[in-house]
Design a protein around this motif. Structure first.
Motif, PDB file in Angstrom:
ATOM      1  N   ALA A  83       2.781  -1.299   2.685  1.00  0.00           N
ATOM      2  CA  ALA A  83       2.199   0.081   2.526  1.00  0.00           C
ATOM      3  C   ALA A  83       0.732  -0.281   0.931  1.00  0.00           C
ATOM      4  O   ALA A  83      -0.018   0.195   0.732  1.00  0.00           O
ATOM      5  CB  ALA A  83       3.473   0.650   1.335  1.00  0.00           C
ATOM      6  N   VAL A  84       1.622  -1.553  -0.086  1.00  0.00           N
ATOM      7  CA  VAL A  84       0.866  -2.077  -0.737  1.00  0.00           C
ATOM      8  C   VAL A  84      -0.833  -2.837   0.286  1.00  0.00           C
ATOM      9  O   VAL A  84      -1.645  -2.718  -0.233  1.00  0.00           O
ATOM     10  CB  VAL A  84       0.972  -3.208  -1.340  1.00  0.00           C
ATOM     11  CG1 VAL A  84      -0.217  -4.403  -2.427  1.00  0.00           C
ATOM     12  CG2 VAL A  84       2.088  -2.451  -2.723  1.00  0.00           C
ATOM     13  N   ALA A  85      -0.635  -3.316   1.171  1.00  0.00           N
ATOM     14  CA  ALA A  85      -1.717  -3.417   2.055  1.00  0.00           C
ATOM     15  C   ALA A  85      -2.478  -2.750   2.352  1.00  0.00           C
ATOM     16  O   ALA A  85      -3.453  -2.788   2.286  1.00  0.00           O
ATOM     17  CB  ALA A  85      -1.666  -4.268   3.155  1.00  0.00           C
ATOM     18  N   HIS A  86      -2.019  -1.730   2.753  1.00  0.00           N
ATOM     19  CA  HIS A  86      -2.331  -0.309   2.695  1.00  0.00           C
ATOM     20  C   HIS A  86      -3.312  -0.029   2.235  1.00  0.00           C
ATOM     21  O   HIS A  86      -4.332   0.649   2.196  1.00  0.00           O
ATOM     22  CB  HIS A  86      -1.575   1.129   3.665  1.00  0.00           C
ATOM     23  CG  HIS A  86      -0.896   1.052   5.342  1.00  0.00           C
ATOM     24  ND1 HIS A  86      -2.445   0.679   6.033  1.00  0.00           N
ATOM     25  CD2 HIS A  86      -0.351   0.723   6.010  1.00  0.00           C
ATOM     26  CE1 HIS A  86      -1.675   0.675   7.197  1.00  0.00           C
ATOM     27  NE2 HIS A  86      -0.653   0.998   7.447  1.00  0.00           N
ATOM     28  N   ILE A  87      -3.107   0.435   0.670  1.00  0.00           N
ATOM     29  CA  ILE A  87      -3.743   0.546  -0.128  1.00  0.00           C
ATOM     30  C   ILE A  87      -4.696   0.356  -0.531  1.00  0.00           C
ATOM     31  O   ILE A  87      -6.023   0.703  -0.651  1.00  0.00           O
ATOM     32  CB  ILE A  87      -3.076   1.031  -1.677  1.00  0.00           C
ATOM     33  CG1 ILE A  87      -1.036   2.290  -1.618  1.00  0.00           C
ATOM     34  CG2 ILE A  87      -3.585   1.330  -2.175  1.00  0.00           C
ATOM     35  CD1 ILE A  87      -0.678   2.222  -2.148  1.00  0.00           C
ATOM     36  N   LEU A  88      -5.103  -1.296  -0.616  1.00  0.00           N
ATOM     37  CA  LEU A  88      -6.007  -2.268  -0.629  1.00  0.00           C
ATOM     38  C   LEU A  88      -7.277  -2.375   1.034  1.00  0.00           C
ATOM     39  O   LEU A  88      -8.583  -2.004   0.623  1.00  0.00           O
ATOM     40  CB  LEU A  88      -5.066  -3.621  -0.408  1.00  0.00           C
ATOM     41  CG  LEU A  88      -5.002  -4.382  -2.051  1.00  0.00           C
ATOM     42  CD1 LEU A  88      -4.620  -5.182  -1.523  1.00  0.00           C
ATOM     43  CD2 LEU A  88      -5.094  -4.116  -3.175  1.00  0.00           C
ATOM     44  N   ALA A  89      -6.379  -1.627   2.147  1.00  0.00           N
ATOM     45  CA  ALA A  89      -7.322  -1.483   2.438  1.00  0.00           C
ATOM     46  C   ALA A  89      -8.173  -0.137   3.431  1.00  0.00           C
ATOM     47  O   ALA A  89      -9.887   0.199   3.509  1.00  0.00           O
ATOM     48  CB  ALA A  89      -6.679  -1.221   3.780  1.00  0.00           C
TER      49      ALA A  89
END
Length: 748
Positions: A83-89
């Motif tokens: 989910a953290v990676a999604h926010i950065l994406a």
């Protein structure tokens, strides 16, 4: 943070859609392969296939490392890093940041060492993960000192690689979105920390979307009822205004089409925390805030922004003085836009922001947009350079701060940049927080300029150094060689840089002055035994330093100068006639049968320019010519009193604490005296009195008038004079005034 937040099992807050939920079609009990593939598809929009494979590999590594760990909702723990990676994406961050997001809890939560990550994913990714892990270990309980220490760690991590804080912000955002399962007390603590630290950092980095979401989520966790009340009121107001909103939107869109200007018009929602702050801070009713209609117009290039501005100003009349050009002069965090307020149909106020697509991206994602527009150097360099400049300033604050609490106090000021824009005489623009003074401006130009500042010109006129500056003013700093910061500046400076540099300078100045005074006091004692410091054997000096738990003689002299140690006791120890006592204030333990100080010794001479470690008592206000004594006050240095001052009655016979002084023949400076003048009430008598003092070449610091009866007034004056001779000339001139009945110098 860490196990205390993201590491704990929990369920998402009711009604909050998490990043993980938004992008995960289903939750698989036996693995998350489907989710990573869906995520990889998203990345195809802006990353190369080999970069996507690296992100995928980081995910599988994290999944294996976190195997068996779950969140409170029962989901596999790996849903959090994904989910953290999604926010950065969403921000189009680079593949290394996404890899660090996948691995950010691996070092702390699974025991895998940093070296293993270096081997698997390279030095850069391992450094990012290590940086985030160190921030994640921050506990931020209620102790202010711990919070400040941890904030310092964050500043250092940001300075090394700004992506560390971006990953940390994304981690905190997902934690805020899933606060629901935590205990209310812990939820409030995390929300308070988010509102005080993380939201301002996101704002300072220009990441408006992140900052507003932090604020709204933090507001909801801190004040759930207030948040819900405003949310429902906004929804109701939105329904009532829908028709008028659409009419204004259509008229603006039609205006652009008529003028042949490309651009899209959209309504702009005010966020809940912003409404709450305006209601509290500006004492505004809800309907006053909601009666303003807000729109944003997005265009293709900066030139079009100004053409659109002209078109809408011809459609609706602008409010005078409400236009701001943040394109020509961007905000400190890189934000660019044109702002204007118009009288709309039926006289309703309309707030409009006009900006390009790039400016919109910058406004929402700030420093993260650096990676989006990396092909367009002019966009990167402007904003990236500003961020680097800010981080450089943060590190400078850290080096100068006396302690971590002072550091966080200074940085918090700079995290809320409500700016004014000031011009240097050569036309350079300086951004400063609202309320800044010429001293803040001087330190913003350069530390040396601030330290040597003595006066200033604002728009070519001499102005006080404490005067708050306004946007558009041109400020010229007047400097003098040998000038130094004034401790009084600390009462009005605003910026962290000015405050920390003044404190830093004064601290070092105080140290050097306390060494000089300590040396004079010690020499005076040694002279009474017919010796001096140079004649003391090195072995004696080393033994005394060892007894006092000090390494350098300078530190011992500074301690004497500050009044923490008695020069007489240290002198006797150096002569090896004093028994070893391991105490800073050993005067109280000195044997009664000691040699008295020689009565033939000369008193210490005072010049009046000794600086911070020699001060003049306000109880008796001694001036050159008065018989004086010095009293050593622990931590403050030497305080000079008149010989007959009643406040010294108890200490006058303490040889260790008090010493006889004399005035140096070359004494200089102005000294404060308090006078009481009784005079007959006559028209203009106070003006005559002030004129008489000025004519005697003295200055008035303070004046107060007390009417005793209808006929007589008592005036108390605080004036500055050079010495007793100057004072007698002043008193003589005041006595010569017709209405003056009596004049007295006040002591104690």
């Amino acid at each position: 943070m860490g196990r205390s937040m993201s590491g704990q099992t929990r369920t998402p807050a009711k009604g909050v859609e998490t990043s993980a939920e938004r992008f995960q079609p289903e939750h698989l009990a036996g693995g998350m392969g489907t989710d990573i593939e869906a995520f990889a598809e998203r990345l195809e929009n802006y990353l190369e296939p080999d970069q996507i494979n690296l992100v995928r590999r980081a995910y599988y590594y994290a999944e294996q490392a976190h195997d068996g760990q779950t969140r409170r909702s029962g989901e596999a723990y790996v849903t959090h890093p994904l989910a953290v990676a999604h926010i950065l994406a969403d921000m189009h961050m680079d593949h290394q940041s996404l890899m660090a997001a996948m691995l950010h809890d691996v070092i702390e939560d699974t025991g895998i060492p940093k070296d293993a990550l270096v081997t698997q994913f390279g030095e850069t990714v391992a450094e990012l993960v290590d940086g985030v892990s160190k921030l994640t270990q921050m506990t931020f309980e209620t102790k202010a000192e711990a919070q400040a220490e941890n904030f310092q760690k964050m500043a250092l991590a940001m300075a090394r690689d700004i992506r560390v804080i971006l990953v940390k912000l994304a981690d905190r955002l997902h934690n805020m979105r899933t606060l629901g399962a935590l205990a209310p007390e812990k939820r409030r603590r995390i929300a308070k920390e988010t509102l005080e630290i993380y939201a301002p950092i996101a704002n300072r980095l220009g990441m408006h979307s992140l900052s507003t979401e932090f604020e709204d989520l933090g507001f909801k966790a801190m004040h759930p009822m207030r948040s819900d009340l405003i949310h429902r009121a906004v929804r109701a107001a939105r329904g009532n205004r829908k028709e008028l909103l659409n009419k204004i939107l259509d008229s603006l869109q039609n205006c652009l089409e008529r003028e042949g200007l490309p651009g899209k018009v959209m309504g702009r929602e005010k966020h809940l925390f912003g409404i709450y702050q305006k209601m509290r801070g500006k004492r505004k009713a809800f309907h006053e805030i909601m009666d303003v209609y807000a729109f944003r117009i997005i265009v293709d290039k900066p030139d079009t922004c100004y053409r659109v501005l002209g078109a809408i100003h011809s459609l609706y009349k602008p409010f005078p003085g409400r236009f701001k050009d943040y394109i020509a002069i961007p905000k400190a965090n890189g934000y660019q836009s044109l702002h204007t307020t118009l009288f709309g149909m039926h006289g309703v106020p309309i707030e409009i922001q006009i900006r390009t697509e790039e400016m919109e991206e910058m406004a929402n994602n700030g420093i993260a947009a650096h990676w989006v527009y990396k092909s367009k150097d002019e966009v990167i360099n402007g904003h990236h350079a500003r961020t680097r400049q800010w981080l450089k300033g943060v590190l400078e604050l850290q080096q100068n701060a006396g302690n971590s609490l002072e550091f966080i106090e200074n940085v918090k000021i700079d995290l809320f940049p409500d700016e004014v824009y000031i011009f240097t005489p050569k036309g350079r623009i300086m951004e400063l927080p609202k309320g800044s003074t010429p001293v803040d401006f001087a330190y913003a130009v350069h530390t040396d300029v601030g330290n040597s500042c003595i006066a200033c010109r604002v728009n070519r006129r001499l102005a006080p150094l404490s005067e708050p500056l306004e946007s558009g003013q041109t400020v010229e700093v007047i400097r003098a060689p040998g000038a130094r910061p004034n401790p009084a500046w600390l009462s009005f400076v605003i910026t962290g840089k000015a405050r920390s540099n003044i404190r830093h300078f004064l601290k070092h100045q105080r140290h050097s002055e306390s060494i000089a005074l300590g040396e004079r006091l010690l020499d005076k004692v040694l002279a009474s035994f017919d010796t001096n410091l140079g004649a003391i054997p090195e072995s004696n000096i080393k033994q005394v330093l060892k007894d006092c738990k000090m390494e350098l003689m300078e530190d011992l002299l500074a301690d004497i100068g500050l009044g923490n140690r008695m020069a007489y006791v240290v002198g006797r120890r150096l002569l090896a006639t004093e028994p070893t006592v391991d105490s800073a204030d050993s005067a109280s333990k000195k044997p009664a049968a000691t040699e008295p100080e020689s009565t033939a010794e000369k008193p210490l001479a005072i010049r009046g320019t000794e600086g911070l470690v020699v001060s003049f008592a306000r109880c008796c206000n001694p001036i050159p010519g008065d018989p004086i004594v010095g009293y050593l006050s622990s931590g403050k240095g030497m305080v000079i009193h008149q010989e007959n001052c009643s406040n010294l009655a108890e200490n006058r016979h303490s040889n260790e604490k008090t010493l006889h002084l004399t005035w140096d023949k070359d004494v200089s400076g102005e000294f404060t005296v308090e006078l009481k003048v009784e005079l007959v009430n006559e028209r203009g008598i106070i003006a005559q009195l002030a004129t008489g003092i000025t004519m005697a070449d003295a200055s008035i610091d303070k004046i107060s008038v007390d009417e005793r009866d209808g006929r007589v007034s008592v005036v108390q004056l605080v004036v500055r004079v050079r010495d007793r001779l100057h004072l007698s000339q002043l008193i003589k001139r005041i006595r010569a005034l017709s209405g003056v009945m009596r004049i007295t110098r006040l002591k104690n």
